[in-house]
Motif scaffolding. Structure first.
Motif, PDB file in Angstrom:
ATOM      1  N   TYR A 251       0.985  -1.006  -0.026  1.00  0.00           N
ATOM      2  CA  TYR A 251       0.071  -0.026  -0.034  1.00  0.00           C
ATOM      3  C   TYR A 251       0.871   1.218  -0.046  1.00  0.00           C
ATOM      4  O   TYR A 251       0.613   2.408  -0.654  1.00  0.00           O
ATOM      5  N   SER A 252       2.010   1.159   0.626  1.00  0.00           N
ATOM      6  CA  SER A 252       2.770   2.397   0.863  1.00  0.00           C
ATOM      7  C   SER A 252       3.305   2.632  -0.546  1.00  0.00           C
ATOM      8  O   SER A 252       3.582   4.061  -0.842  1.00  0.00           O
ATOM      9  N   ASP A 253       3.609   1.736  -1.615  1.00  0.00           N
ATOM     10  CA  ASP A 253       4.042   2.193  -2.757  1.00  0.00           C
ATOM     11  C   ASP A 253       2.842   2.456  -3.711  1.00  0.00           C
ATOM     12  O   ASP A 253       3.012   3.402  -4.710  1.00  0.00           O
ATOM     13  N   LEU A 254       1.802   1.771  -3.584  1.00  0.00           N
ATOM     14  CA  LEU A 254       0.546   2.239  -4.322  1.00  0.00           C
ATOM     15  C   LEU A 254      -0.184   3.485  -4.130  1.00  0.00           C
ATOM     16  O   LEU A 254      -0.544   4.062  -4.940  1.00  0.00           O
ATOM     17  N   SER A 255       0.160   4.152  -3.030  1.00  0.00           N
ATOM     18  CA  SER A 255      -0.321   5.464  -2.670  1.00  0.00           C
ATOM     19  C   SER A 255       0.746   6.474  -3.303  1.00  0.00           C
ATOM     20  O   SER A 255       0.380   7.605  -3.111  1.00  0.00           O
ATOM     21  N   ILE A 256       1.845   6.107  -3.776  1.00  0.00           N
ATOM     22  CA  ILE A 256       2.835   7.195  -4.084  1.00  0.00           C
ATOM     23  C   ILE A 256       2.188   8.064  -5.189  1.00  0.00           C
ATOM     24  O   ILE A 256       2.481   9.413  -5.253  1.00  0.00           O
ATOM     25  N   PRO A 257       1.498   7.589  -6.295  1.00  0.00           N
ATOM     26  CA  PRO A 257       1.140   8.498  -7.289  1.00  0.00           C
ATOM     27  C   PRO A 257       0.145   9.557  -6.687  1.00  0.00           C
ATOM     28  O   PRO A 257       0.039  10.659  -6.881  1.00  0.00           O
ATOM     29  N   ASN A 258      -0.786   9.335  -5.473  1.00  0.00           N
ATOM     30  CA  ASN A 258      -1.675  10.275  -5.106  1.00  0.00           C
ATOM     31  C   ASN A 258      -0.754  11.269  -4.036  1.00  0.00           C
ATOM     32  O   ASN A 258      -0.938  12.275  -4.361  1.00  0.00           O
ATOM     33  N   LEU A 259       0.324  10.734  -3.564  1.00  0.00           N
ATOM     34  CA  LEU A 259       1.358  11.613  -2.756  1.00  0.00           C
ATOM     35  C   LEU A 259       1.912  12.487  -3.842  1.00  0.00           C
ATOM     36  O   LEU A 259       1.920  13.708  -3.332  1.00  0.00           O
ATOM     37  N   LEU A 260       2.338  12.326  -4.767  1.00  0.00           N
ATOM     38  CA  LEU A 260       3.078  13.075  -5.633  1.00  0.00           C
ATOM     39  C   LEU A 260       2.096  13.939  -6.245  1.00  0.00           C
ATOM     40  O   LEU A 260       2.445  15.162  -6.633  1.00  0.00           O
TER      41      LEU A 260
END
Length: 304
Positions: free
Chosen positions: A213-222
């Motif tokens: 999940y930590s990786d999957l949420s990166i586009p949203n964070l960026l």
């Protein structure tokens, strides 16, 4: 400052390893892969005043394979920022802002959710892993079960009230339907869908969900960082670039682009525009394949 480089946790680990090599024999560098050496050269080449480096994604992921507490986040901030400050001589880092007690950064990050309804998306991911054991036969999902599995993910997500166009849901559907970018036979290139099944196996399901999940949420964070730099900091000319050694993660992040869906006048700040942004798949073939999955699901619901 014209570029902010956001560093994945594996880059922070590489920097730490490089710093410790200073006190080891010269041939210790032979332990590094070609990819790692190229990344180190890239980082050193960009150690200039016009560049900045951020460890925020690494801090949010944490070091304990679970959502971290306030005290744990403080430890992660201390570890990551210490490595950045020791490695870079000229480039800016986000150490000051991350360690700011006045801004209460550690408290904010311990409660920060780059994706709205984080708990629900974690539930979807957990549902996917549990269901995969049910549908997978000899390492693959039988063709006659693909639609059923896809619909179960969409129904589960829809019942939770989640927007079904989120990258997390899309990448799960891509894996189930084996929607790939590099379709060459025996291709060794990593696919975006490989992000769901990293080579480092984690037995505990909750820890695995947190890690992925930590990786999957990166586009949203960026996307949120892009929004912030444009709207809050007025840094329209500044680029945000994510760096990682994980090829599957890189392909996943590069699969999505940010676009402004609409603008409206902010109720809280008269005269200021609020932008409504969304992430979309920038590969037309992948997008078409996903649209077919969504259409079949909608049609199946109409038939009920």
């Amino acid at each position: 400052m014209n570029t902010i480089f956001v560093l994945d946790k594996n880059i922070i680990a590489l920097i730490y390893e490089q710093l410790t090599l200073v006190h080891k024999p010269k041939d210790s560098s032979k332990r590094l892969t070609k990819k790692q050496l190229e990344m180190l050269k890239f980082l050193k080449r960009h150690d200039r005043k016009q560049y900045a480096f951020s460890s925020v994604t690494s801090v949010i992921e944490g070091r304990t394979r679970q959502k971290e507490s306030f005290e744990q986040v403080k430890v992660s901030i201390e570890y990551d920022t210490k490595n950045l400050d020791s490695f870079f001589s000229n480039a800016r880092t986000d150490t000051k802002s991350l360690k700011s007690d006045g801004a209460n950064t550690a408290h904010i990050l311990s409660h920060f959710n780059p994706v709205y309804s984080e708990r629900k998306y974690r539930e979807v991911l957990k549902h996917y892993y549990l269901s995969l054991e049910k549908y997978r036969v000899k390492g693959s999902i039988p063709k006659d079960k693909i639609d059923e599995f896809s619909f179960s993910i969409l129904n589960f997500s829809d019942n939770l009230g989640l927007p079904l166009n989120n990258p997390i849901i899309k990448i799960i559907l891509m894996y189930i339907n084996q929607i790939k970018i590099y379709r060459e036979p025996n291709s060794k290139r990593k696919e975006p869908i490989d992000i769901l099944h990293p080579s480092k196996k984690i037995k505990d399901l909750d820890e695995r969900v947190h890690n992925v999940y930590s990786d999957l949420s990166i586009p949203n964070l960026l996307a949120s960082q892009n929004y912030a730099k444009n709207k809050i900091f007025q840094l329209q000319k500044v680029k945000i670039r994510f760096l990682t050694l994980d090829e599957a993660l890189k392909e996943y992040v590069n699969l999505f682009d940010l676009k402004i869906k609409s603008k409206k006048i902010s109720k809280n700040q008269p005269g200021v525009e609020d932008m409504i942004v969304e992430l979309y798949v920038n590969n037309s073939k992948v997008d078409e394949s996903l649209n077919e999955v969504y259409k079949k699901w909608k049609d199946s619901n109409l038939e009920k």
